[in-house]
Design a protein around this motif. Structure first.
Motif, PDB file in Angstrom:
ATOM      1  N   ASN A  78       0.852  -1.184   0.000  1.00 46.91           N
ATOM      2  CA  ASN A  78       0.000   0.000   0.000  1.00 46.91           C
ATOM      3  C   ASN A  78       0.892   1.239   0.000  1.00 46.91           C
ATOM      4  O   ASN A  78       1.255   1.754   1.038  1.00 46.91           O
ATOM      5  CB  ASN A  78      -0.929   0.010   1.210  1.00 46.91           C
ATOM      6  CG  ASN A  78      -1.868   1.197   1.229  1.00 46.91           C
ATOM      7  OD1 ASN A  78      -2.031   1.852   2.248  1.00 46.91           O
ATOM      8  ND2 ASN A  78      -2.494   1.487   0.105  1.00 46.91           N
ATOM      9  N   GLU A 100      -8.307  -2.327  -3.690  1.00 45.73           N
ATOM     10  CA  GLU A 100      -9.141  -1.389  -2.929  1.00 45.73           C
ATOM     11  C   GLU A 100      -8.380  -0.095  -2.679  1.00 45.73           C
ATOM     12  O   GLU A 100      -7.170  -0.102  -2.514  1.00 45.73           O
ATOM     13  CB  GLU A 100      -9.538  -2.008  -1.581  1.00 45.73           C
ATOM     14  CG  GLU A 100     -10.504  -1.173  -0.744  1.00 45.73           C
ATOM     15  CD  GLU A 100     -11.823  -0.913  -1.428  1.00 45.73           C
ATOM     16  OE1 GLU A 100     -11.940   0.150  -2.079  1.00 45.73           O
ATOM     17  OE2 GLU A 100     -12.719  -1.769  -1.314  1.00 45.73           O
ATOM     18  N   ARG A 101      -9.100   1.027  -2.668  1.00 51.28           N
ATOM     19  CA  ARG A 101      -8.472   2.326  -2.401  1.00 51.28           C
ATOM     20  C   ARG A 101      -8.167   2.473  -0.910  1.00 51.28           C
ATOM     21  O   ARG A 101      -8.783   1.832  -0.071  1.00 51.28           O
ATOM     22  CB  ARG A 101      -9.390   3.462  -2.841  1.00 51.28           C
ATOM     23  CG  ARG A 101      -9.697   3.495  -4.330  1.00 51.28           C
ATOM     24  CD  ARG A 101     -10.607   4.659  -4.669  1.00 51.28           C
ATOM     25  NE  ARG A 101      -9.905   5.928  -4.540  1.00 51.28           N
ATOM     26  CZ  ARG A 101     -10.510   7.116  -4.431  1.00 51.28           C
ATOM     27  NH1 ARG A 101     -11.834   7.183  -4.417  1.00 51.28           N
ATOM     28  NH2 ARG A 101      -9.801   8.217  -4.325  1.00 51.28           N
ATOM     29  N   SER A 102      -7.200   3.340  -0.603  1.00 48.41           N
ATOM     30  CA  SER A 102      -6.894   3.599   0.808  1.00 48.41           C
ATOM     31  C   SER A 102      -6.972   5.095   1.119  1.00 48.41           C
ATOM     32  O   SER A 102      -7.976   5.561   1.651  1.00 48.41           O
ATOM     33  CB  SER A 102      -5.529   3.016   1.188  1.00 48.41           C
ATOM     34  OG  SER A 102      -4.490   3.556   0.388  1.00 48.41           O
ATOM     35  N   TYR A 240      -8.589  -1.550   8.012  1.00 44.89           N
ATOM     36  CA  TYR A 240      -7.952  -0.287   7.616  1.00 44.89           C
ATOM     37  C   TYR A 240      -9.014   0.749   7.273  1.00 44.89           C
ATOM     38  O   TYR A 240      -8.918   1.908   7.699  1.00 44.89           O
ATOM     39  CB  TYR A 240      -7.035  -0.540   6.421  1.00 44.89           C
ATOM     40  CG  TYR A 240      -6.215   0.658   5.977  1.00 44.89           C
ATOM     41  CD1 TYR A 240      -4.880   0.780   6.349  1.00 44.89           C
ATOM     42  CD2 TYR A 240      -6.765   1.649   5.160  1.00 44.89           C
ATOM     43  CE1 TYR A 240      -4.111   1.858   5.937  1.00 44.89           C
ATOM     44  CE2 TYR A 240      -6.011   2.732   4.742  1.00 44.89           C
ATOM     45  CZ  TYR A 240      -4.683   2.833   5.133  1.00 44.89           C
ATOM     46  OH  TYR A 240      -3.944   3.914   4.723  1.00 44.89           O
ATOM     47  N   ARG A 241     -10.019   0.357   6.519  1.00 49.08           N
ATOM     48  CA  ARG A 241     -11.063   1.284   6.088  1.00 49.08           C
ATOM     49  C   ARG A 241     -12.188   1.366   7.138  1.00 49.08           C
ATOM     50  O   ARG A 241     -13.369   1.298   6.817  1.00 49.08           O
ATOM     51  CB  ARG A 241     -11.615   0.847   4.723  1.00 49.08           C
ATOM     52  CG  ARG A 241     -10.617   1.024   3.585  1.00 49.08           C
ATOM     53  CD  ARG A 241     -11.153   0.443   2.271  1.00 49.08           C
ATOM     54  NE  ARG A 241     -12.404   1.057   1.865  1.00 49.08           N
ATOM     55  CZ  ARG A 241     -12.508   2.192   1.172  1.00 49.08           C
ATOM     56  NH1 ARG A 241     -11.411   2.843   0.814  1.00 49.08           N
ATOM     57  NH2 ARG A 241     -13.685   2.679   0.848  1.00 49.08           N
ATOM     58  N   SER A 242     -11.799   1.511   8.381  1.00 47.63           N
ATOM     59  CA  SER A 242     -12.749   1.550   9.491  1.00 47.63           C
ATOM     60  C   SER A 242     -12.832   2.959  10.078  1.00 47.63           C
ATOM     61  O   SER A 242     -11.946   3.801   9.842  1.00 47.63           O
ATOM     62  CB  SER A 242     -12.310   0.573  10.588  1.00 47.63           C
ATOM     63  OG  SER A 242     -11.108   1.019  11.202  1.00 47.63           O
ATOM     64  N   LYS A 246      -9.844   5.961  10.265  1.00 48.47           N
ATOM     65  CA  LYS A 246     -10.162   7.276   9.701  1.00 48.47           C
ATOM     66  C   LYS A 246      -9.960   8.367  10.742  1.00 48.47           C
ATOM     67  O   LYS A 246      -9.360   9.415  10.461  1.00 48.47           O
ATOM     68  CB  LYS A 246     -11.599   7.292   9.188  1.00 48.47           C
ATOM     69  CG  LYS A 246     -11.992   8.602   8.516  1.00 48.47           C
ATOM     70  CD  LYS A 246     -13.392   8.511   7.923  1.00 48.47           C
ATOM     71  CE  LYS A 246     -13.737   9.795   7.169  1.00 48.47           C
ATOM     72  NZ  LYS A 246     -15.086   9.714   6.552  1.00 48.47           N
ATOM     73  N   PRO A 259      -8.553  10.286   3.971  1.00 51.81           N
ATOM     74  CA  PRO A 259      -9.127   8.944   3.795  1.00 51.81           C
ATOM     75  C   PRO A 259     -10.124   8.949   2.646  1.00 51.81           C
ATOM     76  O   PRO A 259     -10.805   9.964   2.406  1.00 51.81           O
ATOM     77  CB  PRO A 259      -9.838   8.691   5.131  1.00 51.81           C
ATOM     78  CG  PRO A 259      -9.236   9.665   6.094  1.00 51.81           C
ATOM     79  CD  PRO A 259      -8.869  10.868   5.274  1.00 51.81           C
ATOM     80  N   THR A 260     -10.253   7.844   1.939  1.00 52.90           N
ATOM     81  CA  THR A 260     -11.162   7.771   0.801  1.00 52.90           C
ATOM     82  C   THR A 260     -12.485   7.103   1.170  1.00 52.90           C
ATOM     83  O   THR A 260     -13.289   6.804   0.302  1.00 52.90           O
ATOM     84  CB  THR A 260     -10.520   6.998  -0.368  1.00 52.90           C
ATOM     85  OG1 THR A 260     -10.193   5.673   0.067  1.00 52.90           O
ATOM     86  CG2 THR A 260      -9.276   7.699  -0.874  1.00 52.90           C
ATOM     87  N   TRP A 261     -12.701   6.862   2.452  1.00 55.12           N
ATOM     88  CA  TRP A 261     -13.948   6.228   2.873  1.00 55.12           C
ATOM     89  C   TRP A 261     -14.657   7.084   3.908  1.00 55.12           C
ATOM     90  O   TRP A 261     -14.102   8.013   4.445  1.00 55.12           O
ATOM     91  CB  TRP A 261     -13.688   4.834   3.430  1.00 55.12           C
ATOM     92  CG  TRP A 261     -12.876   4.802   4.700  1.00 55.12           C
ATOM     93  CD1 TRP A 261     -13.351   4.720   5.997  1.00 55.12           C
ATOM     94  CD2 TRP A 261     -11.440   4.844   4.817  1.00 55.12           C
ATOM     95  NE1 TRP A 261     -12.312   4.709   6.892  1.00 55.12           N
ATOM     96  CE2 TRP A 261     -11.134   4.797   6.193  1.00 55.12           C
ATOM     97  CE3 TRP A 261     -10.394   4.933   3.888  1.00 55.12           C
ATOM     98  CZ2 TRP A 261      -9.816   4.815   6.683  1.00 55.12           C
ATOM     99  CZ3 TRP A 261      -9.097   4.962   4.368  1.00 55.12           C
ATOM    100  CH2 TRP A 261      -8.810   4.911   5.728  1.00 55.12           C
TER     101      TRP A 261
END
Length: 261
Positions: A78, A100-102, A240-242, A246, A259-261
């Motif tokens: 990553n 997946e994006r990060s 990670y995407r939590s 974030k 962040p992207t999410w």
């Protein structure tokens, strides 16, 4: 009876070997700096949530994480955006895929002598990364800032040869990305990736101009194509995407990493 014991022993050895392999932590490659710090936090959180270990492996430059991944020395990485990955696949033949994006880690234009890009004089010197993908990224950022115009046909593969308008007759120096912070002593403006800026003690908020959340140069998790559906990898990505990660990013980096999410 002796043969039965031998067979039973062999089965136990094989089972033990399989369990040992299953217990091996996933290895994720990253370039040093803020990317690594975020992964370290996510790895600790993942351990708390799932009990699974993640080993974060730092590399000193952009070329090593993909080479290590292609060779199977790490499980995923990553550190890169899609244009860079696409170029690596094209030029080196890697069988890798983005899954997946990060985060967005904005490229910025920095200077030790200028307080605004409006102060740039004719013939000023600009340092940009010497790898094709990030070199194009820097040129497109300079175009966005209004300093140059790049041939639209070049797209994400633009080089200084694709500049079609350069009113200030800016001169470009292509330099290894890790050396761009040092180049600030020798050039008027340098396009520095955020991880190298932070590692050199440069405050990202001092950038004269930088990318926003709408940039196409956000980072991705990448693995070997044959492992694109690996549940262990996707489990870590979910951690990670939590919300917790974030919140960590937003607090720790004060809006300079997105962040992207």
């Amino acid at each position: 009876m002796t043969r039965l014991r031998t067979l039973l022993g062999a089965v136990l050895i094989l089972a033990g070997s399989s369990l040992a392999q299953a217990a091996e932590p996933l290895k994720i490659g990253v370039s040093a700096g803020p990317y690594s710090e975020i992964l370290d936090f996510a790895a600790k959180l993942h351990k708390q949530k799932t009990g699974a270990d993640i080993k974060v492996v730092e590399f000193s430059d952009y070329t090593q994480p993909n080479a290590a991944l292609a060779q199977g020395d790490i499980d995923f990485n990553n550190f890169q955006h899609k244009p860079y990955l696409d170029n690596q696949i094209k030029t080196r033949g890697y069988d890798l895929v983005a899954v997946e994006r990060s985060i967005v880690v904005p490229l910025g234009l920095y200077s030790k002598t200028l307080k605004s890009l409006d102060e740039l004089k004719d013939g000023a010197s600009i340092a940009i990364p010497n790898d094709p993908a990030n070199g194009a990224r820097a040129l497109l950022l300079l175009q966005q800032s209004g300093l140059i115009t790049v041939d639209p046909k070049a797209g994400n593969a633009a080089t200084p040869l694709d500049i079609v308008a350069n009113a200030k007759k800016l001169k470009f120096r292509e330099i290894d990305a890790a050396q761009l912070p040092r180049s600030l002593d020798d050039v008027d403006v340098s396009a520095v990736p955020l991880n190298y800026a932070v590692a050199a003690g440069i405050n990202p908020k001092t950038a004269l101009f930088r990318e926003g959340i709408d940039t196409p140069w956000g980072l991705w998790f990448v693995t070997q194509t044959k492992r694109k559906d690996d549940p262990a990898i996707h489990s870590f990505i979910a951690t990670y995407r939590s919300p917790e990660v974030k919140a960590f990013i937003e607090k720790r980096f004060d809006g300079t990493i997105i962040p992207t999410w």
